[in-house]
Motif scaffolding. Structure first.
Motif, mmCIF file in Angstrom:
data_model
loop_
_atom_site.group_PDB
_atom_site.id
_atom_site.type_symbol
_atom_site.label_atom_id
_atom_site.label_comp_id
_atom_site.label_asym_id
_atom_site.label_seq_id
_atom_site.Cartn_x
_atom_site.Cartn_y
_atom_site.Cartn_z
ATOM 1 N N UNK A 96 0.867 -1.175 0.000
ATOM 2 C CA UNK A 96 0.000 0.000 0.000
ATOM 3 C C UNK A 96 0.907 1.228 0.000
ATOM 4 N N UNK A 97 0.769 2.042 -1.045
ATOM 5 C CA UNK A 97 1.676 3.168 -1.235
ATOM 6 C C UNK A 97 2.736 2.830 -2.277
ATOM 7 N N UNK A 98 2.316 2.203 -3.372
ATOM 8 C CA UNK A 98 3.278 1.790 -4.402
ATOM 9 C C UNK A 98 4.039 2.977 -4.980
ATOM 10 N N UNK A 99 3.367 4.125 -5.147
ATOM 11 C CA UNK A 99 4.079 5.302 -5.657
ATOM 12 C C UNK A 99 5.235 5.674 -4.730
ATOM 13 N N UNK A 100 4.966 5.678 -3.425
ATOM 14 C CA UNK A 100 6.023 5.991 -2.456
ATOM 15 C C UNK A 100 7.133 4.946 -2.525
ATOM 16 N N UNK A 101 6.743 3.692 -2.628
ATOM 17 C CA UNK A 101 7.706 2.584 -2.707
ATOM 18 C C UNK A 101 8.638 2.762 -3.910
ATOM 19 N N UNK A 102 8.044 3.044 -5.061
ATOM 20 C CA UNK A 102 8.850 3.179 -6.281
ATOM 21 C C UNK A 102 9.698 4.446 -6.265
ATOM 22 N N UNK A 103 9.265 5.448 -5.501
ATOM 23 C CA UNK A 103 10.029 6.693 -5.401
ATOM 24 C C UNK A 103 11.130 6.607 -4.341
ATOM 25 N N UNK A 104 11.215 5.466 -3.656
ATOM 26 C CA UNK A 104 12.249 5.303 -2.643
ATOM 27 C C UNK A 104 11.909 5.933 -1.311
ATOM 28 N N UNK A 105 10.634 6.340 -1.132
ATOM 29 C CA UNK A 105 10.216 6.899 0.152
ATOM 30 C C UNK A 105 9.829 5.771 1.110
ATOM 31 N N UNK A 106 9.724 6.115 2.381
ATOM 32 C CA UNK A 106 9.520 5.082 3.400
ATOM 33 C C UNK A 106 8.060 4.879 3.783
ATOM 34 N N UNK A 107 7.150 5.706 3.282
ATOM 35 C CA UNK A 107 5.761 5.679 3.743
ATOM 36 C C UNK A 107 4.904 4.706 2.924
ATOM 37 N N UNK A 108 5.239 3.423 3.031
ATOM 38 C CA UNK A 108 4.492 2.341 2.401
ATOM 39 C C UNK A 108 4.411 1.184 3.387
ATOM 40 N N UNK A 109 3.514 0.240 3.117
ATOM 41 C CA UNK A 109 3.328 -0.861 4.066
ATOM 42 C C UNK A 109 2.691 -2.057 3.371
ATOM 43 N N UNK A 110 2.660 -3.161 4.083
ATOM 44 C CA UNK A 110 1.883 -4.346 3.714
ATOM 45 C C UNK A 110 0.648 -4.340 4.605
ATOM 46 N N UNK A 111 -0.527 -4.510 4.018
ATOM 47 C CA UNK A 111 -1.776 -4.397 4.771
ATOM 48 C C UNK A 111 -2.679 -5.587 4.475
ATOM 49 N N UNK A 112 -3.049 -6.339 5.522
ATOM 50 C CA UNK A 112 -3.890 -7.530 5.354
ATOM 51 C C UNK A 112 -4.915 -7.597 6.488
ATOM 52 N N UNK A 113 -6.156 -7.889 6.130
ATOM 53 C CA UNK A 113 -7.214 -8.086 7.126
ATOM 54 C C UNK A 113 -7.924 -9.397 6.857
ATOM 55 N N UNK A 114 -8.454 -9.987 7.916
ATOM 56 C CA UNK A 114 -9.409 -11.086 7.797
ATOM 57 C C UNK A 114 -10.783 -10.514 8.129
ATOM 58 N N UNK A 115 -11.697 -10.651 7.185
ATOM 59 C CA UNK A 115 -13.035 -10.089 7.328
ATOM 60 C C UNK A 115 -14.038 -11.212 7.515
ATOM 61 N N UNK A 116 -14.894 -11.043 8.489
ATOM 62 C CA UNK A 116 -15.983 -11.986 8.743
ATOM 63 C C UNK A 116 -17.303 -11.276 8.473
ATOM 64 N N UNK A 117 -18.041 -11.753 7.485
ATOM 65 C CA UNK A 117 -19.359 -11.185 7.187
ATOM 66 C C UNK A 117 -19.340 -9.662 7.144
ATOM 67 N N UNK A 118 -18.457 -9.111 6.356
ATOM 68 C CA UNK A 118 -18.357 -7.669 6.055
ATOM 69 C C UNK A 118 -17.598 -6.865 7.094
ATOM 70 N N UNK A 119 -17.153 -7.488 8.202
ATOM 71 C CA UNK A 119 -16.504 -6.752 9.287
ATOM 72 C C UNK A 119 -15.119 -7.326 9.562
ATOM 73 N N UNK A 120 -14.072 -6.511 9.635
ATOM 74 C CA UNK A 120 -12.734 -7.031 9.947
ATOM 75 C C UNK A 120 -12.665 -7.602 11.361
ATOM 76 N N UNK A 121 -12.002 -8.754 11.494
ATOM 77 C CA UNK A 121 -11.810 -9.378 12.806
ATOM 78 C C UNK A 121 -10.338 -9.534 13.163
ATOM 79 N N UNK A 122 -9.450 -9.502 12.177
ATOM 80 C CA UNK A 122 -8.005 -9.520 12.385
ATOM 81 C C UNK A 122 -7.376 -8.537 11.413
ATOM 82 N N UNK A 123 -6.285 -7.891 11.839
ATOM 83 C CA UNK A 123 -5.643 -6.907 10.966
ATOM 84 C C UNK A 123 -4.167 -6.814 11.275
ATOM 85 N N UNK A 124 -3.367 -6.696 10.211
ATOM 86 C CA UNK A 124 -1.941 -6.433 10.346
ATOM 87 C C UNK A 124 -1.537 -5.415 9.294
#
Length: 269
Positions: A96-124
């Motif tokens: 998340x933040x591919x433009x920042x990633x490709x520009x060599x900036x530090x403000x990007x991340x990997x973002x993953x959630x587990x959603x149960x019936x439309x609502x997140x229950x786990x997040x990293x």
């Protein structure tokens, strides 16, 4: 399939799987960071690189092999509408933040959630360059590098502690020409997590953000005693056929209520 609830064996198992996998994915993304990468434009203007694809492949391999009955929705995977019939769905943004990633900036991340019936229950959400690992499980609070985090309290509006599209945030101030916002953060997920950790008081997302930009950060904000909703105050539903969303706001609960009330009285055109 057993229902997922706080403390349930399934949630505990999936939390460990998620944390380990996102750390591994972040390490892969960092190993490719600031190297020569092929990149191209997807759709009208969305950048994508071979690093996005490599990280997506790792996440999909690890998560789907361990949880074959779960649905899958990722920015970098073809959409499979079978996810709409699934009780549990992984929602993934490999970088998340591919433009920042490709520009060599530090403000990007990997973002993953587990959603149960439309609502997140786990997040990293993992920002590898700054070694910031945000994690939340429903009902168990939010943590940054294993330490609890909390959104800021109060209702005052300090614009230097807000981030988002300036024309939108200016609508909160009668002196809109005079406000100075927090510097832009390239990753929307990271921008929202800054509210959860208390380094920002509020963050906004303009229209057209997608499930994968939002789902993990949404739970992290919520578990940090904040709220993240549409500008109307309506909650955000995930794993629907349409994955795009309108304007959103995240803030501590009292400040969030003030901002939502402001826009109810002065709606956007």
């Amino acid at each position: 399939m057993a229902d997922v609830s706080t403390g349930d064996d399934i949630l505990t198992r999936d939390a460990a799987l998620l944390a380990d996998t996102v750390r591994e994915a972040g390490a892969l993304a960092q190993s490719l960071f600031r190297t020569e990468l092929k990149n191209w434009t997807k759709g009208a203007s969305s950048p994508v690189s071979e690093a996005d694809i490599a990280v997506n492949d790792l996440l999909e391999s690890r998560l789907r092999s361990a949880t074959p009955d779960y649905g899958w929705l990722s920015e970098e995977s073809a959409d499979d509408e079978k996810r709409l019939g699934k009780h549990l769905v992984w929602i993934v943004d490999p970088i998340d933040g591919t433009r920042a990633y490709l520009a060599g900036r530090e403000d990007w991340c990997v973002s993953v959630a587990l959603v149960e019936d439309a609502t997140p229950v786990l997040a990293a959400v993992f920002a590898p360059v700054s070694d910031e690992f945000f994690f939340a499980a429903r009902g168990q609070g939010a943590r940054l590098n294993d330490k609890p985090v909390h959104a800021t309290a109060g209702t005052e509006l300090d614009f230097s502690r807000m981030a988002g599209p300036k024309p939108l945030v200016q609508r909160l101030s009668p002196f809109s020409d005079e406000i100075t916002l927090h510097p832009r953060i390239g990753s929307l997920a990271l921008r929202l997590c800054r509210v959860a950790q208390g380094s920002l008081d509020a963050a906004f997302a303009g229209g057209q953000s997608r499930d994968w930009d939002l789902a993990a950060a949404n739970l992290i904000v919520q578990e940090a005693n904040g709220r993240m909703t549409a500008l109307s105050g309506d909650s955000i539903a995930y794993n629907r056929r349409e994955v795009a969303h309108g304007v959103l706001v995240a803030a501590g609960r009292d400040r969030h209520a003030r901002i939502v009330e402001h826009f109810r009285n002065r709606p956007l055109p």
